[in-house]
Design an enzyme around this catalytic site. Structure first.
Site, PDB file in Angstrom:
ATOM      1  N   ILE A   1       0.756  -1.125  -0.067  1.00 33.00           N
ATOM      2  CA  ILE A   1       0.110   0.002   0.125  1.00 33.00           C
ATOM      3  C   ILE A   1       0.791   1.248   0.033  1.00 33.00           C
ATOM      4  CG2 ILE A   1      -1.673   1.299   1.260  1.00 33.00           C
ATOM      5  CD1 ILE A   1      -2.728  -1.509   2.448  1.00 33.00           C
TER       6      ILE A   1
ATOM      7  N   ASP B   1      10.901   2.739   6.345  1.00 37.37           N
ATOM      8  CA  ASP B   1      10.735   1.322   6.631  1.00 37.37           C
ATOM      9  C   ASP B   1      11.906   0.639   7.107  1.00 37.37           C
ATOM     10  OD1 ASP B   1       9.908  -1.293   5.779  1.00 37.37           O
ATOM     11  OD2 ASP B   1       8.221  -0.447   4.659  1.00 37.37           O
TER      12      ASP B   1
ATOM     13  N   CYS C   1       2.333   1.154   7.995  1.00 40.26           N
ATOM     14  CA  CYS C   1       2.972   0.019   8.494  1.00 40.26           C
ATOM     15  C   CYS C   1       2.012  -0.815   9.234  1.00 40.26           C
ATOM     16  CB  CYS C   1       4.402   0.222   9.182  1.00 40.26           C
ATOM     17  SG  CYS C   1       3.691   1.727  10.331  1.00 40.26           S
ATOM     18  N   PRO C   2       2.264  -2.034   9.313  1.00 43.42           N
ATOM     19  CA  PRO C   2       1.489  -3.066  10.389  1.00 43.42           C
ATOM     20  C   PRO C   2       1.445  -2.512  11.779  1.00 43.42           C
ATOM     21  CG  PRO C   2       3.420  -4.339   9.622  1.00 43.42           C
ATOM     22  CD  PRO C   2       3.407  -2.736   8.850  1.00 43.42           C
TER      23      PRO C   2
ATOM     24  N   HIS D   1     -13.391   2.598   8.362  1.00 43.77           N
ATOM     25  CA  HIS D   1     -12.548   1.371   7.674  1.00 43.77           C
ATOM     26  C   HIS D   1     -13.201   0.814   6.403  1.00 43.77           C
ATOM     27  CE1 HIS D   1      -9.747  -1.784   9.533  1.00 43.77           C
ATOM     28  NE2 HIS D   1      -9.555  -1.974   8.105  1.00 43.77           N
TER      29      HIS D   1
ATOM     30  N   GLU E   1     -12.301   0.765  17.637  1.00 44.50           N
ATOM     31  CA  GLU E   1     -13.060   0.921  16.313  1.00 44.50           C
ATOM     32  C   GLU E   1     -14.271  -0.309  16.236  1.00 44.50           C
ATOM     33  OE1 GLU E   1     -10.473   0.660  12.846  1.00 44.50           O
ATOM     34  OE2 GLU E   1     -11.177  -1.434  12.535  1.00 44.50           O
TER      35      GLU E   1
ATOM     36  N   THR F   1      -4.720   5.081   7.527  1.00 47.35           N
ATOM     37  CA  THR F   1      -5.580   3.988   7.029  1.00 47.35           C
ATOM     38  C   THR F   1      -5.204   2.696   7.048  1.00 47.35           C
ATOM     39  OG1 THR F   1      -4.266   4.300   4.721  1.00 47.35           O
ATOM     40  CG2 THR F   1      -6.331   5.661   4.969  1.00 47.35           C
ATOM     41  N   SER F   2      -4.047   2.518   8.180  1.00 49.60           N
ATOM     42  CA  SER F   2      -3.422   1.212   8.698  1.00 49.60           C
ATOM     43  C   SER F   2      -4.194   0.450   9.689  1.00 49.60           C
ATOM     44  CB  SER F   2      -1.992   1.584   8.807  1.00 49.60           C
ATOM     45  OG  SER F   2      -1.498   0.262   8.665  1.00 49.60           O
ATOM     46  N   ARG F   3      -3.916   1.000  10.954  1.00 47.63           N
ATOM     47  CA  ARG F   3      -4.507   0.348  12.014  1.00 47.63           C
ATOM     48  C   ARG F   3      -4.536   1.510  13.244  1.00 47.63           C
ATOM     49  NH1 ARG F   3      -6.314  -2.790   9.217  1.00 47.63           N
ATOM     50  NH2 ARG F   3      -5.891  -5.238   9.369  1.00 47.63           N
TER      51      ARG F   3
ATOM     52  N   ASP G   1      -9.081   6.396   8.954  1.00 52.73           N
ATOM     53  CA  ASP G   1     -10.100   5.328   8.312  1.00 52.73           C
ATOM     54  C   ASP G   1     -10.175   4.036   9.434  1.00 52.73           C
ATOM     55  OD1 ASP G   1     -11.707   4.153   6.261  1.00 52.73           O
ATOM     56  OD2 ASP G   1     -10.088   2.805   6.262  1.00 52.73           O
TER      57      ASP G   1
END
Ligand code: NAD
Length: 341
Positions: A164, A183, A214-215, A304, A272, A241-243, A267
């Site tokens: 992404i 990264d 990133c995760p 989400h 959530e 928009t990741s977590r 997002d």
């Protein structure tokens, strides 16, 4: 047709099922022939025992598969946990390994869908099209309060340049932005087209817009916190928009109140699971943090939906059912990154 025989016997139980999940999975299953059982509810300790005679469960981002849930599933004969998403922070992989349960995911499905949504958030926050839309409908043609800025020439900080993040970097380069990335591994192909890698602190201090790709894991939890927000340019735009867990919500609220954060687009949200994917329009929301966030004029919350394109849903259904078919038949899964245990 030995494979076909095995596949026909496999029952897959779905949790957190929405109307569109049923639509895309039922259509895709015509090419697989599994027995599909759908539950709307989240998977958690309260409901795990309901799974009977299913070799596989199919779950989404807010299903909670802790050791207790995994043990219950294993006891009832589940052999495969298929995540119909990329992130897997909600599954106790060590417990799955110990109990001999295979876990698979959809490592990449239209990364452009998520990247494009991040860009949509940037454009909305910047050019205030959401406000302009409502204003013009009420015959208010004034421009006061709608002032934006040129993205061209601005510095974009990108945390995580996987599938992404890469798609996002390419779009931002197309806008004429300077793209700085962080990264664990620098991507040579991105460097070749103009992306530069930097320590996190440089990104925090130099970027006009920071987008998270990133995760969520132990290293990245609250990677955006009070200290990092303090390092940022005053008025920075943050996009997640990741977590949800990447952003310390309380610190973000403080940053918005002090105007250190100029714009926030999320997002995903730390808490959530009690809110997103549900229609709560008639309810009293008990979560004060989300209510505070939604009260800021410079905050955009979407529930989400970054992944939510027709192309992505088709790909998710096909990859998920292909993963289950391969694992059920003891065959290798095409994309090795799909296998977590
Ligand atoms: P990916 O695995 O292709 O890329 C993740 C990148 O993050 C990799 O390059 C990895 O090296 C990097 N990374 C890992 N740890 C890091 C760290 N500590 N600091 C910086 N970078 C680190 O994943 P992807 O497909 O690009 O997805 C990224 C995330 O987006 C997923 O983990 C998921 O949480 C989220 N996501 C959200 C939606 C949505 O609808 N909002 C949809 C899909 C994915």
């Amino acid at each position: 047709m030995g494979n076909q025989e095995i596949q026909e016997k496999v029952k897959v139980t779905f949790f957190s099922t929405q109307v569109y999940d049923k639509q895309f999975f039922t259509a895709c299953n015509q090419g697989f022939g599994f027995e599909l059982e759908y539950y709307d509810t989240h998977l958690g300790p309260h409901i795990a025992g309901i799974v009977q005679q299913s070799q596989a469960v199919c779950v989404f981002v807010n299903d909670k598969l802790d050791a207790r849930v995994v043990k219950t599933l294993a006891r009832n004969g589940v052999k495969i946990i298929a995540l119909r998403c990329a992130g897997f922070n909600n599954v106790d992989l060590a417990a799955c390994k110990e109990l001999g349960i295979k876990v698979c995911r959809v490592p990449a499905y239209s990364p452009e869908a998520v990247a494009e949504h991040a860009v949509a958030m940037i454009m909305t926050l910047n050019r205030k099209t959401h406000k302009a839309y409502n204003r013009v409908r009420e015959q208010n043609f004034s421009l006061n309060g709608l002032l934006g800025f040129d993205l061209h020439g601005k510095t974009i900080g990108v945390l995580g340049t996987g599938n992404i993040g890469q798609a996002f970097c390419k779009i931002m380069l197309g806008f004429g932005c300077k793209v700085m990335a962080f990264d664990l591994i620098a991507d040579k192909r991105l460097e070749a087209i103009g992306v530069t890698y930097h320590p996190l602190t440089d990104i925090f201090s130099q970027a006009d817009v920071i987008s998270l790709h990133c995760p969520l894991n132990e290293q990245t939890k609250h990677i955006i916190n009070a200290d990092s927000i303090q390092m940022m340019k005053k008025g920075v735009m943050l996009i997640n928009t990741s977590r949800g867990g990447l952003l310390d919500t309380a610190a973000a609220i403080q940053g918005l109140k002090s105007a250190q954060i100029g714009y926030l687009g999320i997002d995903v949200y730390e808490q959530e699971e009690k809110l997103f994917f549900k229609d709560l329009s008639g309810d009293i929301i008990q979560d004060d943090q989300i209510q505070r966030l939604m009260s800021f004029p410079n905050v955009l919350v979407t529930a989400h939906q970054a992944f939510f394109t027709a192309e992505a849903l088709q790909q998710i259904a096909f990859t998920t059912l292909s993963n289950i078919a391969a694992l059920a038949n003891g065959q290798p899964v095409v994309n090795k990154a799909a296998i977590l245990v």
